[in-house]
Design an enzyme around this catalytic site. Structure first.
Site, PDB file in Angstrom:
ATOM      1  CD  GLU A   1      -3.075   1.155   2.618  1.00  0.00           C
ATOM      2  OE1 GLU A   1      -2.830  -0.045   3.235  1.00  0.00           O
ATOM      3  OE2 GLU A   1      -4.258   1.565   2.239  1.00  0.00           O
TER       4      GLU A   1
ATOM      5  CE  LYS B   1      -6.123  -0.645   5.640  1.00  0.00           C
ATOM      6  NZ  LYS B   1      -5.211   0.173   4.454  1.00  0.00           N
TER       7      LYS B   1
ATOM      8  CG  ASP C   1       0.243 -16.505  12.010  1.00  0.00           C
ATOM      9  OD1 ASP C   1      -0.631 -16.009  10.984  1.00  0.00           O
ATOM     10  OD2 ASP C   1       0.172 -17.838  12.060  1.00  0.00           O
TER      11      ASP C   1
ATOM     12  CG  HIS D   1      -3.448   7.824   0.115  1.00  0.00           C
ATOM     13  ND1 HIS D   1      -2.841   6.667   0.637  1.00  0.00           N
ATOM     14  CD2 HIS D   1      -4.094   6.660  -0.386  1.00  0.00           C
ATOM     15  CE1 HIS D   1      -3.060   5.807   0.407  1.00  0.00           C
ATOM     16  NE2 HIS D   1      -4.139   6.502  -0.309  1.00  0.00           N
TER      17      HIS D   1
HETATM   18  P1  HMG Z   1       4.724  15.899   3.893  1.00  0.00           P
HETATM   19  O1  HMG Z   1       4.463  16.868   5.078  1.00  0.00           O
HETATM   20  O2  HMG Z   1       4.277  16.005   2.418  1.00  0.00           O
HETATM   21  O3  HMG Z   1       5.596  14.781   4.369  1.00  0.00           O
HETATM   22  O4  HMG Z   1       3.501  14.559   4.082  1.00  0.00           O
HETATM   23  P2  HMG Z   1       7.492  15.729   3.487  1.00  0.00           P
HETATM   24  O5  HMG Z   1       7.350  14.881   1.577  1.00  0.00           O
HETATM   25  O6  HMG Z   1       7.107  16.418   3.687  1.00  0.00           O
HETATM   26  O7  HMG Z   1       8.256  14.479   3.639  1.00  0.00           O
HETATM   27  C1  HMG Z   1       8.456  14.732   5.665  1.00  0.00           C
HETATM   28  C2  HMG Z   1       8.991  13.078   5.610  1.00  0.00           C
HETATM   29  O8  HMG Z   1       8.108  12.485   5.649  1.00  0.00           O
HETATM   30  C3  HMG Z   1      10.086  12.958   4.926  1.00  0.00           C
HETATM   31  O9  HMG Z   1      11.647  13.228   5.607  1.00  0.00           O
HETATM   32  C4  HMG Z   1       9.599  11.237   5.486  1.00  0.00           C
HETATM   33  O10 HMG Z   1      10.305  11.154   6.380  1.00  0.00           O
HETATM   34  C5  HMG Z   1       8.520  10.766   5.595  1.00  0.00           C
HETATM   35  P3  HMG Z   1      12.626  13.193   4.290  1.00  0.00           P
HETATM   36  O11 HMG Z   1      13.186  11.869   4.364  1.00  0.00           O
HETATM   37  O12 HMG Z   1      12.348  14.193   3.447  1.00  0.00           O
HETATM   38  O13 HMG Z   1      14.001  14.139   5.247  1.00  0.00           O
HETATM   39  N1  HMG Z   1       8.402  11.165   4.194  1.00  0.00           N
HETATM   40  C6  HMG Z   1       9.003   9.921   3.352  1.00  0.00           C
HETATM   41  N2  HMG Z   1       8.860   8.700   2.530  1.00  0.00           N
HETATM   42  C7  HMG Z   1       9.242   7.460   2.308  1.00  0.00           C
HETATM   43  N3  HMG Z   1       9.062   8.190   1.027  1.00  0.00           N
HETATM   44  C8  HMG Z   1       7.991   8.786   0.357  1.00  0.00           C
HETATM   45  C9  HMG Z   1       7.936   9.889   1.443  1.00  0.00           C
HETATM   46  N4  HMG Z   1       7.120  11.440   1.887  1.00  0.00           N
HETATM   47  C10 HMG Z   1       7.588  11.526   2.914  1.00  0.00           C
HETATM   48  N5  HMG Z   1       7.607   9.270  -0.751  1.00  0.00           N
HETATM   49  C11 HMG Z   1       2.868  11.974   4.368  1.00  0.00           C
HETATM   50  C12 HMG Z   1       3.447  13.539   3.385  1.00  0.00           C
HETATM   51  C13 HMG Z   1       2.105  10.835   3.379  1.00  0.00           C
HETATM   52  C14 HMG Z   1       3.782  11.602   4.768  1.00  0.00           C
HETATM   53  C15 HMG Z   1       1.714  12.432   5.137  1.00  0.00           C
HETATM   54  O14 HMG Z   1       0.953  12.906   4.569  1.00  0.00           O
HETATM   55  C16 HMG Z   1       1.123  11.359   6.203  1.00  0.00           C
HETATM   56  O15 HMG Z   1       1.546  10.835   6.850  1.00  0.00           O
HETATM   57  N6  HMG Z   1      -0.346  11.040   5.524  1.00  0.00           N
HETATM   58  C17 HMG Z   1      -0.852   9.584   6.669  1.00  0.00           C
HETATM   59  C18 HMG Z   1      -0.552   8.855   5.101  1.00  0.00           C
HETATM   60  C19 HMG Z   1      -1.810   7.223   5.573  1.00  0.00           C
HETATM   61  O16 HMG Z   1      -1.106   7.356   6.560  1.00  0.00           O
HETATM   62  N7  HMG Z   1      -0.797   6.265   5.173  1.00  0.00           N
HETATM   63  C20 HMG Z   1      -1.618   5.121   5.060  1.00  0.00           C
HETATM   64  C21 HMG Z   1      -2.919   5.047   4.242  1.00  0.00           C
HETATM   65  S1  HMG Z   1      -4.417   5.468   4.047  1.00  0.00           S
HETATM   66  C22 HMG Z   1      -4.984   4.181   5.395  1.00  0.00           C
HETATM   67  O17 HMG Z   1      -5.236   3.048   4.710  1.00  0.00           O
HETATM   68  C23 HMG Z   1      -5.192   4.376   7.336  1.00  0.00           C
HETATM   69  C24 HMG Z   1      -6.600   4.931   7.832  1.00  0.00           C
HETATM   70  O18 HMG Z   1      -7.373   5.069   6.757  1.00  0.00           O
HETATM   71  C25 HMG Z   1      -6.271   4.732   8.780  1.00  0.00           C
HETATM   72  C26 HMG Z   1      -7.460   5.682   9.574  1.00  0.00           C
HETATM   73  O19 HMG Z   1      -8.740   5.662   9.149  1.00  0.00           O
HETATM   74  O20 HMG Z   1      -6.828   6.194  11.065  1.00  0.00           O
HETATM   75  C27 HMG Z   1      -6.278   6.921   7.310  1.00  0.00           C
END
Ligand code: HMG
Length: 434
Positions: free
Chosen positions: A84, A263, A279, A378
């Site tokens: 994901e 989740k 597991d 996302h």
């Molecule tokens: P951002 O503020 O745009 O991040 O957030 P950034 O570009 O400023 O980067 C900050 C740091 O985030 C980076 O530091 C990395 O550590 C990390 P740096 O390396 O630059 O010094 N980071 C990354 N690491 C690896 N690959 C990348 C990357 N981009 C940032 N491409 C971020 C962006 C996606 C982190 C933020 O928007 C976020 O945390 N969103 C949440 C995403 C999430 O939870 N996804 C799970 C799937 S959704 C789901 O299934 C769960 C849910 O339904 C659960 C719920 O409802 O509770 C949401």
């Protein structure tokens, strides 16, 4: 091997080869495991054929790294196996903020597995319950005799209770399985108890099996988040902290929300459980049962905004009976690499890391949900997936992603068409130059 302290900023922006080289350079992996990564060495077919039935191939998933988790004063680079997008990014993001706020602390409440032997058609339930408990010492001895190798390693049967539930008489055995998950061990012990249990109760055996509701293997991970990481604006940061607390309350009240909230926690937990060859069905089953322990399914984590100290406090408790030995661990080269990356922790330490990852994952999701919304981050990563699916080369990805995010429809067709345009422009520029 001494693992060196390092700065992980920008790790995500490096190329795949650069990331592997960095792990090698910083001696975070043995040379054998660096080699495994370099050559993408996977589970050999012959081994796969011994692990499951009717095997016709193997199935691959991305093996990623969420760097720089500070847990109980120690740094961990955590291996994730997930399909994901945004899971690894979110965990890395949260790990970074939480490290700067002091890191995670964990408590391992215990690490015992539970087995159950179930009897039915018991003529006198109360009397049988008493008779079984009178023979507790002998039953514990019988269980140990059924699996002497674990006793030699310092583990073995620890306690036994008998409970009446409706028409069933259920005997619960707790077992110290040391570094193993212990399903075979516990099942063997439970089956060995059955003849004596039938004799003592006059009842019939229904089943003898390990329980995945591992309430004797609970782990708690806690952390604090400095408000400055929620927003540079103090008032906004307080509002976000308050909203994260409300999100946690909501998940404790509404099962529809609790399911999604959990989740999100398992996005991280499953990824590490899979990477380490454990597991994940067992961990999921135990976690969800624990989420419903008081009769209603609730969010597993809790967040509270401490106004006095101006910090956001989070904690997560759940069963985490993971193993570092046995099962398929040791058979799969990627699993060996994962354990090496974590510094070859023991089962308790691994459980502490996994619970911390669950809490980090939950923090990132709640932070996004209560501020920008989940789609912003996302979608950025979804766009990257589409770019790759469209066939973009590594150097083409950043431009394609930024154009895709501005496009009306975020889909494969758009990605392919933008990629084609970029390539046409590139070849036009080259022709122009020559
Ligand atoms: P951002 O503020 O745009 O991040 O957030 P950034 O570009 O400023 O980067 C900050 C740091 O985030 C980076 O530091 C990395 O550590 C990390 P740096 O390396 O630059 O010094 N980071 C990354 N690491 C690896 N690959 C990348 C990357 N981009 C940032 N491409 C971020 C962006 C996606 C982190 C933020 O928007 C976020 O945390 N969103 C949440 C995403 C999430 O939870 N996804 C799970 C799937 S959704 C789901 O299934 C769960 C849910 O339904 C659960 C719920 O409802 O509770 C949401």
């Amino acid at each position: 091997m001494t693992k060196k302290v390092m700065n992980w900023t920008g790790f995500s922006k490096k190329s795949l080869q650069e990331r592997i080289n960095l792990l090698a350079e910083k001696q975070l992996l043995s040379s054998e495991n660096v080699d495994n990564l370099k050559h993408n060495r996977q589970l050999p077919l012959e081994t796969a054929n011994q692990m499951a039935e009717n095997v016709v191939g193997t199935h691959s998933l991305p093996f990623a790294l969420a760097p720089d988790f500070l847990i109980d004063g120690k740094d961990y680079q955590v291996p994730f196996v997930t399909e994901e997008p945004s899971v690894v990014a979110a965990a890395s993001f949260a790990a970074k903020i939480i490290k700067r706020s002091g890191g995670f602390t964990t408590v391992i409440h215990d690490r015992l597995m539970i087995g159950q032997a179930v009897l039915y058609q018991v003529p006198n339930l109360k009397k049988s319950q008493k008779d079984i408990m009178t023979q507790k010492a002998q039953l514990l001895m019988l269980a140990d005799k059924a699996y002497p190798s674990i006793v030699k390693r310092g583990g073995g049967a620890r306690d036994l209770t008998a409970e009446i539930k409706e028409d069933f008489l259920i005997v619960y055995l707790t077992v110290d399985t040391q570094e193993a998950m212990g399903a075979n061990m516990v099942n063997t012990m439970m089956e060995a108890l059955m003849p004596l249990l039938e004799e003592l109760s006059g009842g019939q055996q229904l089943m003898a099996i390990l329980s995945n509701y591992a309430t004797e293997s609970l782990v708690t991970a806690s952390c604090q988040v400095d408000l400055r990481f929620l927003s540079r604006d103090k008032a906004k940061a307080q509002t976000f902290a308050h909203k994260i607390e409300l999100a946690s309350k909501l998940a404790k009240t509404d099962s529809y929300r609790a399911s999604t909230h959990n989740k999100g926690i398992f996005n991280g937990i499953d990824a590490v459980v899979m990477a380490t060859g454990n597991d994940w069905r067992a961990i999921e089953a135990g976690g969800h049962a624990y989420a419903a322990k008081d009769g209603q399914y609730r969010g597993l984590s809790a967040w509270a905004f401490d106004q006095k100290q101006q910090i956001l406090k989070g904690s997560l408790t759940l069963p985490m009976p993971v193993a570092t030995k046995g099962g398929s661990i040791g058979l799969n080269p990627s699993v060996r690499t994962a354990h090496d990356l974590l510094g070859n922790p023991n089962a308790r330490e691994l459980a502490a890391v996994i619970a911390s990852v669950g809490l980090a994952q939950n923090f990132a999701a709640l932070k996004a949900l209560t501020s920008t919304g989940i789609q912003a981050g996302h979608m950025k990563l979804q766009a990257k997936s589409l770019a790759l699916l469209a066939g973009a080369k590594e150097k083409e990805v950043p431009t394609l992603v930024s154009q895709l995010l501005k496009a009306k429809h975020l889909n494969l067709e758009t990605a392919q068409s933008i990629l084609q345009n970029l390539r046409d422009q590139e070849s036009g520029t080259k022709i122009g130059k020559s």
